[in-house]
Structures are given as C-alpha cells and as structure tokens.
Design a protein around this motif. Structure first.
Motif, PDB file in Angstrom:
ATOM      1  N   LEU A 727       0.790  -1.431  -0.062  1.00  0.00           N
ATOM      2  CA  LEU A 727       0.040   0.038   0.064  1.00  0.00           C
ATOM      3  C   LEU A 727       0.838   1.316  -0.058  1.00  0.00           C
ATOM      4  N   ASP A 728       1.904   1.225   0.770  1.00  0.00           N
ATOM      5  CA  ASP A 728       2.587   2.489   1.100  1.00  0.00           C
ATOM      6  C   ASP A 728       4.119   2.557   0.428  1.00  0.00           C
ATOM      7  N   GLY A 729       4.509   1.384   0.216  1.00  0.00           N
ATOM      8  CA  GLY A 729       5.728   1.408  -0.401  1.00  0.00           C
ATOM      9  C   GLY A 729       6.963   1.509   0.524  1.00  0.00           C
ATOM     10  N   LEU A 730       6.739   1.705   2.106  1.00  0.00           N
ATOM     11  CA  LEU A 730       7.726   1.747   2.929  1.00  0.00           C
ATOM     12  C   LEU A 730       8.477   0.399   2.944  1.00  0.00           C
ATOM     13  N   PRO A 731       9.949   0.480   3.326  1.00  0.00           N
ATOM     14  CA  PRO A 731      10.664  -0.751   3.494  1.00  0.00           C
ATOM     15  C   PRO A 731      10.081  -1.539   4.772  1.00  0.00           C
ATOM     16  N   VAL A 732      10.022  -2.994   4.763  1.00  0.00           N
ATOM     17  CA  VAL A 732       9.461  -3.782   5.624  1.00  0.00           C
ATOM     18  C   VAL A 732      10.557  -3.811   6.541  1.00  0.00           C
ATOM     19  N   THR A 733      11.860  -4.085   6.154  1.00  0.00           N
ATOM     20  CA  THR A 733      13.284  -3.964   7.007  1.00  0.00           C
ATOM     21  C   THR A 733      13.741  -2.527   6.825  1.00  0.00           C
ATOM     22  N   ARG A 734      13.748  -2.144   8.193  1.00  0.00           N
ATOM     23  CA  ARG A 734      14.100  -0.557   8.037  1.00  0.00           C
ATOM     24  C   ARG A 734      15.395  -0.226   8.751  1.00  0.00           C
ATOM     25  N   PRO A 735      15.972   0.790   8.547  1.00  0.00           N
ATOM     26  CA  PRO A 735      17.423   1.139   9.183  1.00  0.00           C
ATOM     27  C   PRO A 735      16.504   1.820  10.525  1.00  0.00           C
ATOM     28  N   LEU A 736      17.184   1.894  11.732  1.00  0.00           N
ATOM     29  CA  LEU A 736      16.722   2.771  12.790  1.00  0.00           C
ATOM     30  C   LEU A 736      16.302   4.126  12.632  1.00  0.00           C
ATOM     31  N   PHE A 737      17.350   4.794  11.769  1.00  0.00           N
ATOM     32  CA  PHE A 737      17.167   6.260  11.701  1.00  0.00           C
ATOM     33  C   PHE A 737      15.829   6.452  10.653  1.00  0.00           C
ATOM     34  N   GLN A 738      15.399   5.625  10.076  1.00  0.00           N
ATOM     35  CA  GLN A 738      13.849   5.782   9.322  1.00  0.00           C
ATOM     36  C   GLN A 738      12.944   6.277  10.238  1.00  0.00           C
ATOM     37  N   GLU A 739      12.838   5.339  11.595  1.00  0.00           N
ATOM     38  CA  GLU A 739      11.656   5.923  12.482  1.00  0.00           C
ATOM     39  C   GLU A 739      12.257   6.781  13.486  1.00  0.00           C
ATOM     40  N   TYR A 740      13.683   6.982  13.751  1.00  0.00           N
ATOM     41  CA  TYR A 740      14.260   8.002  14.719  1.00  0.00           C
ATOM     42  C   TYR A 740      15.279   8.899  13.880  1.00  0.00           C
ATOM     43  N   PRO A 741      14.838   9.738  13.005  1.00  0.00           N
ATOM     44  CA  PRO A 741      15.556  10.506  11.994  1.00  0.00           C
ATOM     45  C   PRO A 741      16.504  11.552  12.622  1.00  0.00           C
ATOM     46  N   ARG A 742      16.055  12.145  14.076  1.00  0.00           N
ATOM     47  CA  ARG A 742      16.723  13.134  14.640  1.00  0.00           C
ATOM     48  C   ARG A 742      17.821  12.511  15.492  1.00  0.00           C
ATOM     49  N   GLU A 743      18.117  11.210  15.817  1.00  0.00           N
ATOM     50  CA  GLU A 743      18.619  10.515  16.571  1.00  0.00           C
ATOM     51  C   GLU A 743      20.155  10.055  15.878  1.00  0.00           C
ATOM     52  N   GLU A 744      21.243  10.823  15.921  1.00  0.00           N
ATOM     53  CA  GLU A 744      22.317  10.821  15.218  1.00  0.00           C
ATOM     54  C   GLU A 744      23.037   9.477  15.533  1.00  0.00           C
ATOM     55  N   GLU A 745      23.050   8.766  16.549  1.00  0.00           N
ATOM     56  CA  GLU A 745      23.785   7.764  16.764  1.00  0.00           C
ATOM     57  C   GLU A 745      23.122   6.673  15.906  1.00  0.00           C
ATOM     58  N   THR A 746      22.006   6.906  15.493  1.00  0.00           N
ATOM     59  CA  THR A 746      21.396   5.618  14.549  1.00  0.00           C
ATOM     60  C   THR A 746      21.811   5.779  13.052  1.00  0.00           C
ATOM     61  N   TYR A 747      22.488   6.881  12.520  1.00  0.00           N
ATOM     62  CA  TYR A 747      22.786   7.149  11.255  1.00  0.00           C
ATOM     63  C   TYR A 747      23.904   6.111  10.683  1.00  0.00           C
ATOM     64  N   THR A 748      24.559   5.487  11.563  1.00  0.00           N
ATOM     65  CA  THR A 748      25.746   4.760  11.226  1.00  0.00           C
ATOM     66  C   THR A 748      25.391   3.047  11.713  1.00  0.00           C
ATOM     67  N   ILE A 749      24.190   2.844  12.375  1.00  0.00           N
ATOM     68  CA  ILE A 749      24.099   1.374  12.874  1.00  0.00           C
ATOM     69  C   ILE A 749      23.385   0.797  11.784  1.00  0.00           C
ATOM     70  N   ASP A 750      24.298  -0.386  11.444  1.00  0.00           N
ATOM     71  CA  ASP A 750      23.664  -1.394  10.471  1.00  0.00           C
ATOM     72  C   ASP A 750      23.985  -2.759  10.854  1.00  0.00           C
ATOM     73  N   ASN A 751      23.934  -2.952  12.170  1.00  0.00           N
ATOM     74  CA  ASN A 751      24.036  -4.483  12.786  1.00  0.00           C
ATOM     75  C   ASN A 751      22.619  -4.703  13.372  1.00  0.00           C
ATOM     76  N   GLU A 752      21.753  -3.882  13.444  1.00  0.00           N
ATOM     77  CA  GLU A 752      20.326  -4.195  13.959  1.00  0.00           C
ATOM     78  C   GLU A 752      19.461  -3.272  13.005  1.00  0.00           C
ATOM     79  N   TYR A 753      18.059  -3.780  13.338  1.00  0.00           N
ATOM     80  CA  TYR A 753      17.248  -3.112  12.238  1.00  0.00           C
ATOM     81  C   TYR A 753      15.783  -3.120  12.733  1.00  0.00           C
ATOM     82  N   LEU A 754      14.853  -2.691  12.121  1.00  0.00           N
ATOM     83  CA  LEU A 754      13.439  -2.661  12.653  1.00  0.00           C
ATOM     84  C   LEU A 754      12.779  -3.568  11.532  1.00  0.00           C
ATOM     85  N   LEU A 755      11.781  -4.328  11.988  1.00  0.00           N
ATOM     86  CA  LEU A 755      10.657  -5.024  11.247  1.00  0.00           C
ATOM     87  C   LEU A 755       9.516  -3.793  11.358  1.00  0.00           C
TER      88      LEU A 755
END
Length: 953
Positions: A727-755
């Motif tokens: 329906l909306d085209g948003l990723p199923v598997t998401r980087p943390l910064f997608q949901e927390y875009p102002r939280e700078e620590e999340t910008y380089t985290i890629d060993n965990e993710y959101l469903l």
C-alpha cells in the motif's frame, strides 16, 4: 547460484579455497569511460542555460542548454542540448538532458519506472539576475542558475537539500560519426574526449556545430574500441558517456546504490575505487568492497538531522559513483574549505555512466520515510506475495532425484521441523535444457509435486536465461528459427558459454520474444508443473563464463522498436545501453508467464539474482553466492537494509552460506538471523557436505527448530507488513534512522534493524559471544522496548549490554505496539491458516498500544475484490477494540483469538468482558506480577467480525 564452471567446482571438491579473482573484473582505470571521466574536474562548467528559450507549461520547464568555449574572449557555442525539468507528485522533480539533435537516439530505461510518473504543477516565480525560481504546488522550489548551469532544490522549510552541478562535473559526450585517419595537416582538428570543446581555430576550420556532428576524432585510445584482457569491444557509436554531480548540504551520510558488500552508510571513495553499478556474476565476492556484484539500483539517499533527500539516477548502463563526505577524516581539510567554505556537514556524490540520456529524479523528502516512499512511487511497490513464500525454504545444488526430494520432505516431518518449500537447482533438467525434466532422475514430476502439496508444501525450480544450443531442443530450435536470440556485433546469434556449454540468450527487449518465453510456462508447455511450482531465475546478469567480466559483450545487439528513417546503428540498442536491465526483463517475462498459466488467478513467487530499479514489482532477491563465514552472516544485514531502502524489501541471504560448511554455532546463528529476514532460505553448493537441520547434533537441531518455530509464529506479522508495504511502499526491513531521524547515533548502525515500526532485531554475528551491545532508540519519546522472550521492559537510552546464550538473539517489541502471532506451529504455513491468534500487546508509557493484522486466502488475487480482512487492534485502559480498516472488505476467516498477552501493565483491570455481535462473555485473566504481564485466556473472539473487550477497575 553458481559461477565459474567445472574447474572451480573440481577445486572445491578437493577442498580448495578461493577469493574473488579481481583480474576478471575491471577497475575504474580499466573501464574506458571511468578512467576518462573521473579526472574531469573543471574550474567552471561549460554548460549554460539559454534563458531566451525557457518555456513553462503545465508541470514542465523546457529550455535549450549549450556548451560554451570560455577559453577565449569570443564566446563560441559548441553543442546544443534539450533540457526538461518536470514537477511530479509527492515532492519529486525530474531533470532530463539530451542532445538537441543527436545522430542516433539515446537509450532511455525501458522498465524501471512503474508507469508514467504523476505530474504536479510547476510555476515560474521569478526570472532575474540570470536565475530562474520555480515552485511546485506544494511549495518546493527549484532555483536554476543559467551560467554556469546549476540546480538548487529547496524543501518546504526553505533549506537547500540537493544541488546539481555545484562541482561543475556535468558532462554529456556528443555522439559523432567516425572518420578515417586524418592527414598530418588535419591534426589541428582533433577533439578532446573528456571535455568536448572546440577551440576557435577548429571553429574557423569548419568544425562548427552543425558540421561537428558529422565529423569525429581519429581512433585515439578508447574512442572507438576498447580491450579488456582478451576481449575486444568495438564501440561503434564511439564515446557517449554522461556525468552529473550532486551535493547534499547538511547531510551526515549517504545510503543506497545497492548491491555492494559495504556498510549501509557509504564510504568516501576519493582514496580508492568508486562504487560500481554493473550486474556481474562475481565468484566468491569479497567483503567490505565497492566492487559490482549482482545488483545495480542507482538510487541514493542523503540524511542529516535537519532533513533527508535523494536522487534516482535513471540509467541502465554501466555506472560508477564517487562519494565525498566532508566529515570523513580521509577528506583533506583544504578540500573542505575550497568546496564548502569550511562547512563540514555535507556529502557530495557523482554518477557517471557509459551511455544513455541524463535522466535523474530528485526526491525532496523531508524525512527518511518520505524519500523511500517517493522512490517506490516511481519504481513500484512489491505486490503482496503468496503467504508460503514468507515461510522457510529448503534448497541445495542439487537434490539429486525424486527419492532425495521425498527423503528431505519426510525429514522435516520426522524431526518436527516446519518447512514450506523444496527447491530444485539445475540438475533437475534434462542435461541443462530448461522447461524439461531429467527422465531418469525426475521421471514423475507431477506425482512428486503432488506429494508435497498434499502437506501444504510447494516446489521452486530454477530456469536460467542461457539456452543450450543443441539440435532438436525445442527452445533452441524455436529461438534460432524465429531470430529470438540476442545478436553479436555482426548481427549473428550471440554464442556464449554457461552451464549447458554453448549457449545463447533470448532478447527479452523484443515484446514478441518475451511473449513467447512467457508462454513456455503454460502447464501444457511445461508438463509436471502446477500452480504450486514457482520459479527461480538465476544467472540473469546475464552470466557468460567466457565473456568479458563473465558477462555479455557490450557490443552485442538488442531489439529496438522500428522507427521511420532509422537504420544502421539507429536500428538496435547495444548491450552497453541496457545491461543492468536485462535481468529485469527476464523476470518480467517469467512473471507474465506464471500469471498466464492460471489466467491471473494465483500470485506467483519468483527469486532473482540480477537486480535493478523496479525488480521489486516481480521478484524477491537474495545476496548471491556467499560463504559459510561469520563475515558473510554479518554483511547480510547491511546488504538487505540497502536493498530494502531501494524498494527491494523481499531480501535474504543463503542461510549457512553457499560455499564451505558451517559448523554448528555458525549454522545456529544463521538460522536465528534468517528467521528475522524477509526471504528465509537455506542453500548450499553441490560439493559441500549435506546440512539439512537434522544432520547436526541433537542440541543444534533443537536450536534450529526453535528459530524456525519463531519464524512461523510470526508469519501473520510478516504477511501484514508486506500487505502494508504493497500500500505505502515503505521498507519492511528498516534502518533505525527511518523511525528515529533526529537520533544521530542511529545514522551508522547497520548491525540491527526494525521490522516495520514494531520489532527491533539484533542478530548475533560473532562466534563465542556471551553478550552484545544493543542500541535502543527513542529516548526523547520515552520509548519502551520489551524483550520478546521475557517481556522485560527496557527504557530507550542508547546502548546497553544484552546477555545472550546460544539459544537467544536480542529481539524487542516496541512499547505502544500490538503484534499478531500464531503459536500452534505446524509442518507448513498452509496448515496454520485457520489456527487461532495470540495478540501480544506491549504498552507504551501512556498505557496504550496499536497494531494491525491482515488476513486473506494467502494465494489468489481475490483480495483485490475486497475478499480480505485488514483490521486495527487498539488498546486503551478502558479495553481492546478490534475493528476493520476497510469496512467493505470481508473474508470468512475461521481463526479466532485464543490468548492476549499484555506486557507493561501497571494497573490491571478487575474484570474483562468480550462483546462481539450479540455475544457477551466474561473472560479469565492471569497476572504475572514479576514482569507486569496480564494474560487474557481464551477470549474466543472470531477474527471475521469486529469485537471489543471492555475492562472494569
């Protein structure tokens, strides 16, 4: 699947160890246009907008752009280009640049876009001081500087978020006609390749603009041919490369341009190779590399605390991408000061492609979810997959015969391990002839498939695009007789070498050929298949073992629709123009064929290796021929994050690794990680030791079984996520910064993710660890995260140390969410269709939670006729409400609610009563005080109609 042929297979059989042979693949210096264009860094751009030609009509600005020789006092116009700027819906702009009157039409990507983009309005606000200011209907602005040409894109907050040609690296090499070697007195008429500029002497000698298109340079190195190793590329159109630079002010990082084995946030490339986008079959690809592998999706996103933006470089030719992040310690400070005036928060990127028009979409965000949605609005959402495809798949190169398939199938039942699909690799065919079965090993395919489907299981078989050149083979005979193969540079059927030996490749760019290929999937044309047999399209980069870089020569010829007055070079496309799109047309033809065979009733499942923009509309993707090493397990996370951000959410890696043998700990951790990746398949090389789950020791089997059961318990959650993605085209598997875009620590985290926005997953990807550092985002919003095993709540406060055992990986449910589960795991997902639900309610700090669930028949398109349930589950202190989001949609589900788990409850209700239609029922509750969990037992609410549970205190 597999790569370089029998020598490598033999080596593996005797225990050989390999790394990628980089000699088989080009560096930038070995790629003619990359070597030529990468040093192109003029002090001032030669491109100028002719303000007298500007026309704004509807959503489009059109104008003439010229290149100007500014090296003398007399300004001389050299080449004319046609510029088109379009305003599109949803805050997107499109910039197109082509020669005004090219010798031959330049290629425009055929299939990446999901139809024509939807137009917005465009208004010219001002035209003064050599600048145009335009606005779309939403208020986004574009400021175009005429000389030198520059585009600045401004978001609704007034921030400049993307700048084009700020570094003056815009370039389009004009098409020219080759001439014979000039005499000595004509040497002055030579033309520079990297910067197509004539000097005044050349103009006076007759090489003026109109005539300039009819002359060309001599055969200077690389202009009309190139060599790589033993391969010769004839380059009949000469040099035709394009380049454009993009600047992202206030960006901390850029992401995207999959597929690479790098981190999710892209590195600065100034001290090494650029990122390469060129679909290739790379044997045992290496980690932490910008090398090209199987996928090439040319979309990039830039993100910082203030905003997010993106660019989609709509080009299917070989492409290289340079990145300069001015916050990177590898970028010298003098360069920062020179280019940015001392501004450190900025990233620059430059795309350069071997051919085609310049066609770029600028995505103005403002948040990560916005740009991800803008991109999939252009290239399409993944359709709702059949439900079984989200379950577990068992594969090997190769299950050797029908007895082997039956044994593996029974092994899952014997050892109480759920599975939905058995896969067959190339050895099931009659001597590598696709759309056939080996008459000795697979003499009864119909019965074999029926034995699987009786248990609710499916089968996937492989069909690659290389066609065996064997007399009497119907597919080869038809393609030869009808001229359906890709042609070589001389117009003859191209012959390469792949798994069958001598092979040719269908030219899917011809609609008649794609139609013929699709019809091969009809049940009458492919006996032994049924609606429950699905497809795997591998080796579709295309892989050619004896070709340059293990792929098709660039001067091969593809179909081009006939046009009046176009013959010779204008009558076909070269493979160089379309290479990255070949696999996309292959899977589209397969997709059409699987629809055709059931008159469009059943949803197909297809897996592809070659990946381009738009692939998500047709197929799932896996990360190719990985190895049983911890590094490949770890890199599967950023690789799938990158693909998901580029529209391809249906991604996974070969569980256990394709090459080598995973010992018990690695295999366990890979199953645990795979259980939380969208595509969940175990696969292995033909010469590796067998590794079905029950072939490991009992303790390891128990851990693998537990991982699989966790996946099956969450299948309806996965299915709901994919429905919402459709329906909306948003990723199923998401980087943390997608949901927390102002939280700078999340910008380089890629060993965990959101469903979705509900589960946070941190796979364990290192051996022997007893704890891992987990980052829990959302401190500013007082977010709670509940351990899914213990329901213990953790307050978001950045990193904390999570203890792990071999039986545990960290997974957390966000406070404020509801996750549907089915706890009665059976041997296949089809047998769980009517099973009851457990609803896990994780409360936020306001004691509320919300979730959704989607239900349909799991396999047909009847949901498009409102035969489905899409429901909200809302928890408030007063009770729980289950209501339909679309009240006009209905599905006769027999599922019901057998349990509701409420985590984080501080003040439990005294009573709970179910209200559903005329039914009212007092419910039993159990409070687990140690972890603040309330369980409502057997409410019995039917999922087919709305209901409410009311609390009293």
């Amino acid at each position: 699947m597999k790569t370089l042929g029998l020598l490598l297979v033999a080596a593996l059989a005797i225990g050989g160890s390999f790394a990628v042979d980089k000699n088989n693949f080009k560096t930038c210096d070995q790629s003619g246009f990359c070597k030529r264009l990468r040093p192109f860094k003029p002090e001032k751009s030669q491109y100028t907008l002719n303000l007298d030609t500007v026309i704004v009509h509807g959503n489009v600005l059109s104008a003439e752009v010229t290149t100007v020789d500014t090296s003398t006092e007399k300004r001389i116009t050299l080449w004319h280009y046609a510029l088109k700027l379009s305003a599109l819906k949803d805050g997107t702009f499109r910039v197109e640049l082509d020669e005004a009157d090219p010798l031959y039409p330049r290629y425009r990507s055929l299939l990446a876009l999901n139809g024509e983009p939807k137009p917005d309005g465009l208004k010219l606000i001002s035209n003064e001081n050599g600048k145009l200011t335009l606005s779309n209907t939403q208020g986004h602005k574009v400021i175009i500087t005429a000389e030198p040409l520059k585009f600045e894109f401004v978001n609704l907050a007034g921030d400049t978020v993307v700048v084009i040609n700020d570094n003056h690296q815009l370039l389009m090499e004009p098409l020219r006609v080759r001439r014979e070697k000039a005499s000595d007195d004509e040497d002055a008429n030579m033309v520079e390749v990297a910067a197509p500029v004539f000097n005044e002497e050349e103009i006076e000698s007759g090489n003026q603009l109109d005539e300039g298109k009819k002359v060309s340079i001599e055969d200077e190195e690389g202009a009309w041919s190139e060599n790589f190793k033993s391969h010769h590329d004839s380059k009949p159109r000469g040099n035709e490369a394009v380049s454009m630079d993009f600047s992202f002010p206030e960006a901390d990082h850029v992401y995207g341009i999959p597929e690479h084995t790098d981190k999710f946030n892209l590195r600065t490339t100034t001290s090494g190779e650029p990122y390469r986008l060129y679909n290739l079959d790379v044997f045992e690809y290496e980690l932490d590399s910008p090398m090209a592998i199987y996928g090439a999706v040319p979309v990039m996103y830039a993100h910082g605390p203030k905003h997010t933006a993106g660019v989609f470089w709509h080009n299917s030719a070989e492409t290289w991408v340079d990145v300069v992040n001015y916050a990177d310690s590898t970028v010298v400070s003098s360069l920062v000061n020179l280019v940015t005036g001392g501004q450190k928060r900025r990233v620059d990127a430059r795309f350069f492609s071997e051919a085609n028009v310049i066609d770029v979409f600028v995505l103005l965000g403002d948040k990560p979810a916005d740009v991800f949605r803008q991109y999939t609005a252009l290239t399409g959402h993944a359709p709702l997959p059949p439900k079984f495809s989200l379950a577990y798949h068992q594969c090997r190169w190769n299950y050797v015969d029908e007895t082997d398939v039956r044994s593996v199938d029974e092994g899952f039942d014997t050892h109480d391990v759920p599975a939905d699909v058995i896969w067959l690799d190339i050895e099931y065919t009659d001597r590598k002839k696709y759309f056939t079965w080996d008459p000795l090993k697979f003499p009864h395919p119909t019965e074999m498939v029926a034995n699987l489907t009786a248990k609710g299981r499916k089968m996937v078989v492989i069909i690659d695009p290389h066609i065996k050149r064997e007399a009497g083979y119907f597919l080869h005979e038809d393609c030869t007789e009808k001229g359906y193969y890709v042609k070589d540079k001389d117009g003859k059927d191209y012959e390469g070498w792949c798994w069958p030996g001598s092979s040719s490749y269908p030219d899917f760019f011809d609609p008649a050929i794609s139609k013929y290929y699709s019809e091969r999937y009809l049940f009458d044309n492919f006996p032994g298949t049924s609606k429950d047999v699905h497809l795997w399209n591998d080796m579709n980069e295309p892989s050619v073992f004896n070709g340059p870089e293990i792929t098709m020569p660039k001067d091969c010829r593809h179909y081009k629709p006939p046009q009046d007055g176009h013959d010779g070079l204008a009558s076909f496309w070269e493979h160089r123009h379309v290479h990255n799109e070949y696999g996309l047309l292959n899977i589209r033809a397969t997709h059409d064929g699987l629809l055709l065979r059931t008159d469009g009733k059943y949803r197909p499942f297809i897996l592809t290796r070659s990946t381009f923009a738009g692939t998500q509309r047709y197929a799932a993707v896996w990360t190719g021929d990985n190895a049983a090493e911890w590094g490949f397990l770890a890199v599967s996370v950023p690789m799938c994050l990158s693909l998901a951000s580029a529209g391809v959410s249906f991604c996974g890696s070969d569980v256990g690794g394709f090459f080598k043998y995973p010992e018990a700990e690695l295999m366990t951790r890979w199953y645990q990680a795979g259980a939380y990746q969208a595509f969940f398949r175990a696969h292995s090389h033909i010469e590796t030791k067998r590794r079905e789950p029950w072939l490991y020791d009992a303790a390891t089997l128990a851990l693998i079984r537990d991982a699989l059961r966790r996946r099956y318990a969450l299948l309806d959650f996965w299915y709901t996520l994919f429905y919402e993605h459709s329906l909306d085209g948003l990723p199923v598997t998401r980087p943390l910064f997608q949901e927390y875009p102002r939280e700078e620590e999340t910008y380089t985290i890629d060993n965990e993710y959101l469903l979705g926005d509900k589960l946070l997953v941190h796979p364990v990807v290192e051996p022997g660890v007893t704890s891992v550092k987990v980052y829990l985002p959302g401190a500013e919003t007082n977010t709670l995260w509940y351990d899914v095993d213990s329901y213990l709540a953790h307050k978001a406060n950045g990193y904390f140390t999570q203890e792990v055992t071999l039986a545990k990986i960290p997974v957390y449910q966000r406070g404020g969410s509801v996750v549907p589960r089915k706890e009665r795991v059976r041997r296949s997902s089809a047998l769980m269709a009517d099973d009851p639900y457990t609803l896990v309610v994780a409360l936020d700090h306001n004691n509320t939670a919300h979730g959704t669930v989607y239900i349909d028949d799991g396999e047909t398109y009847e949901y498009q006729q409102n035969k489905y349930i899409y429901a909200r589950i809302d928890y408030e202190p007063s009770g729980i409400t289950y209501s339909f989001i679309n009240e006009h949609a209905h599905y006769p589900s027999r599922s019901w609610v057998e349990r509701i788990v409420i985590a984080g409850i501080k003040t439990p209700p005294k009573t709970a009563k179910l209200h559903q239609g005329d039914k009212q029922l007092a419910l039993q509750m159990t409070l687990h005080k140690g972890n603040d969990v309330l369980v409502i037992r057997k409410p019995g609410a039917n999922m087919a109609t709305p209901w409410r549970i009311a609390f009293s205190y």
